[in-house]
Write an enzyme that holds these catalytic residues in place. Structure first.
Site, PDB file in Angstrom:
ATOM      1  N   GLU A  52      62.189  70.831  44.230  1.00  9.71           N
ATOM      2  CA  GLU A  52      62.005  71.951  43.294  1.00  9.71           C
ATOM      3  C   GLU A  52      60.570  72.426  43.397  1.00  9.71           C
ATOM      4  OE1 GLU A  52      62.298  70.828  39.132  1.00  9.71           O
ATOM      5  OE2 GLU A  52      61.501  68.841  39.539  1.00  9.71           O
ATOM      6  N   HIS A 112      49.065  49.658  26.055  1.00  9.31           N
ATOM      7  CA  HIS A 112      50.174  50.285  26.783  1.00  9.31           C
ATOM      8  C   HIS A 112      51.538  50.233  26.087  1.00  9.31           C
ATOM      9  CE1 HIS A 112      47.084  50.243  29.847  1.00  9.31           C
ATOM     10  NE2 HIS A 112      47.818  51.045  30.609  1.00  9.31           N
ATOM     11  N   LYS A 171      61.385  65.929  30.813  1.00  4.73           N
ATOM     12  CA  LYS A 171      60.297  66.924  30.807  1.00  4.73           C
ATOM     13  C   LYS A 171      59.057  66.315  30.157  1.00  4.73           C
ATOM     14  CE  LYS A 171      59.687  71.925  30.417  1.00  4.73           C
ATOM     15  NZ  LYS A 171      59.148  72.107  31.763  1.00  4.73           N
ATOM     16  N   ARG A 174      67.380  70.095  25.500  1.00  3.15           N
ATOM     17  CA  ARG A 174      66.699  69.290  26.533  1.00  3.15           C
ATOM     18  C   ARG A 174      65.535  68.503  25.920  1.00  3.15           C
ATOM     19  NH1 ARG A 174      64.482  72.338  31.677  1.00  3.15           N
ATOM     20  NH2 ARG A 174      62.967  73.036  30.125  1.00  3.15           N
ATOM     21  N   ARG A 212      44.471  52.141  21.600  1.00  2.50           N
ATOM     22  CA  ARG A 212      44.956  52.172  22.993  1.00  2.50           C
ATOM     23  C   ARG A 212      45.482  50.811  23.447  1.00  2.50           C
ATOM     24  NH1 ARG A 212      43.780  51.431  28.271  1.00  2.50           N
ATOM     25  NH2 ARG A 212      44.624  53.023  29.682  1.00  2.50           N
ATOM     26  N   LEU A 258      63.980  68.550  37.609  1.00  4.73           N
ATOM     27  CA  LEU A 258      64.176  68.873  36.196  1.00  4.73           C
ATOM     28  C   LEU A 258      65.370  69.824  36.118  1.00  4.73           C
ATOM     29  CD1 LEU A 258      62.935  68.688  33.270  1.00  4.73           C
ATOM     30  CD2 LEU A 258      62.035  70.959  33.740  1.00  4.73           C
ATOM     31  N   TYR A 284      57.572  67.853  26.517  1.00  9.01           N
ATOM     32  CA  TYR A 284      57.278  69.234  26.127  1.00  9.01           C
ATOM     33  C   TYR A 284      58.417  70.166  26.505  1.00  9.01           C
ATOM     34  CZ  TYR A 284      56.260  70.767  30.945  1.00  9.01           C
ATOM     35  OH  TYR A 284      56.363  71.098  32.273  1.00  9.01           O
TER      36      TYR A 284
END
Ligand code: PDD
Length: 298
Positions: free
Chosen positions: A181, A102, A149, A52, A100, A206, A33
């Site tokens: 951070e 993995h 991110k 990014r 579903r 990040l 995101y």
């Protein structure tokens, strides 16, 4: 006027917007995101955020569902459709819908994309900046690639909830005795010698886009910056502390775990950097009127 979101190629009412229950973002947090600030109709650091986003997608081998140009258009359209002036634009891309299992699904990639825009209260942000924020510390229990991110944010959620319960606005995460951070921001101090200190880039923080621009602001203001880890004890002895992110800009810190930082009031370096950061976005809009007009929606 209903709020509008963008989901997989469609502008839709926010209240009714949704993705499939087997979206891998929902089931595995298999997605990335970005959050981009819009002030006065101008996108702040848009290029950096979109670059990014590309990097995060590449690191996780998630296909990009549309070009950067098309994304910019959607972001701008959403701000306009929602009649926003100051806004936060949220973009999320996941590996898409699949039964579903993995490992990555077989077959052609089919990533999901969601983009939303919500009102940003700049005056509230200024209010907090004048008062100064409180932070707590919490153990950094995140995975080894927080430079990506990713939407997998459970440790951040828990740390920020702990901060909220303590009446603080941010949690500073501690790993091996050093502050890496914040739960959703980068952490900084200003030493009594006037040196600005922030954790160096790497896999354990990040690389904030605001951090990057604030580093440029500091350089232009001829402030000395050192990128090295620092401890909570050092932060408590510092002249100032602050944190940076797209949602908080430059936010002065006045206490850590209830102990006063500096003289307990927002520091002058943080204020100057906040002003410089705000001015930089505005001057970018003035210096490039065509680009700004493209971005200016109201
Ligand atoms: N968070 N570190 C973490 C863990 C973050 O989540 C963020 C941003 C930052 C600062 O990055 P930037 O300056 O590019 O916003 C640092 C966003 C705002 C969020 O999760 O809402």
């Amino acid at each position: 006027m209903p709020r509008i979101a963008y989901v997989n190629g469609r502008y839709t009412r926010h209240a009714e917007a949704g993705v499939h229950i087997e979206d891998r973002g929902y089931q595995f947090a298999d997605g990335v995101y970005e959050v981009c600030l819009v002030l006065n109709g101008v996108f702040w650091d848009e290029e950096g955020h979109l670059a990014r986003l590309d990097r995060s997608l590449n690191e996780l081998a998630i296909e990009k569902p549309m070009t950067t140009r098309a994304m910019r258009l959607v972001m701008e359209t959403l701000v306009r459709k929602n009649r926003l002036k100051d806004a936060l634009v949220y973009m999320q891309i996941t590996r898409g819908v699949a039964p579903r299992n993995h490992p990555f699904p077989d077959g052609a990639p089919n990533p999901s994309i969601v983009i939303t825009a919500k009102r940003f209260d700049f005056s509230k942000s200024e209010e907090l900046a004048k008062k100064g924020a409180k932070v707590i510390t919490a153990p950094d229990i995140r995975w080894g690639r927080v430079d990506i991110k990713s939407i997998s944010l459970l440790p951040n959620v828990l740390a920020k909830e702990a901060a909220k319960r303590a009446g603080a606005q941010e949690a500073w995460l501690v790993r091996d005795g050093f502050i890496t951070e914040g739960g959703s921001s980068n952490a900084w101090i200003v030493t009594r010698q006037g040196e600005i200190v922030t954790h160096p880039l790497g896999n354990d923080i990040l690389g904030g886009i605001t951090r990057q621009t604030v580093l440029k602001c500091a350089e232009e203001l001829q402030m000395k910056v050192v990128e090295r880890p620092f401890t909570k004890e050092e932060a408590l002895k510092a002249a100032e502390a602050f944190f940076t992110s797209a949602t908080t800009l430059v936010m002065p810190v006045v206490s850590i775990d209830g102990e006063q930082v500096g003289d307990g009031a927002p520091g002058s370096v943080a204020r100057r950097l906040r002003d410089a950061y705000i001015a930089k976005g505005q001057s970018a809009a003035v210096a490039a009127p065509e680009a700004a007009n493209e971005n200016r929606l109201l």
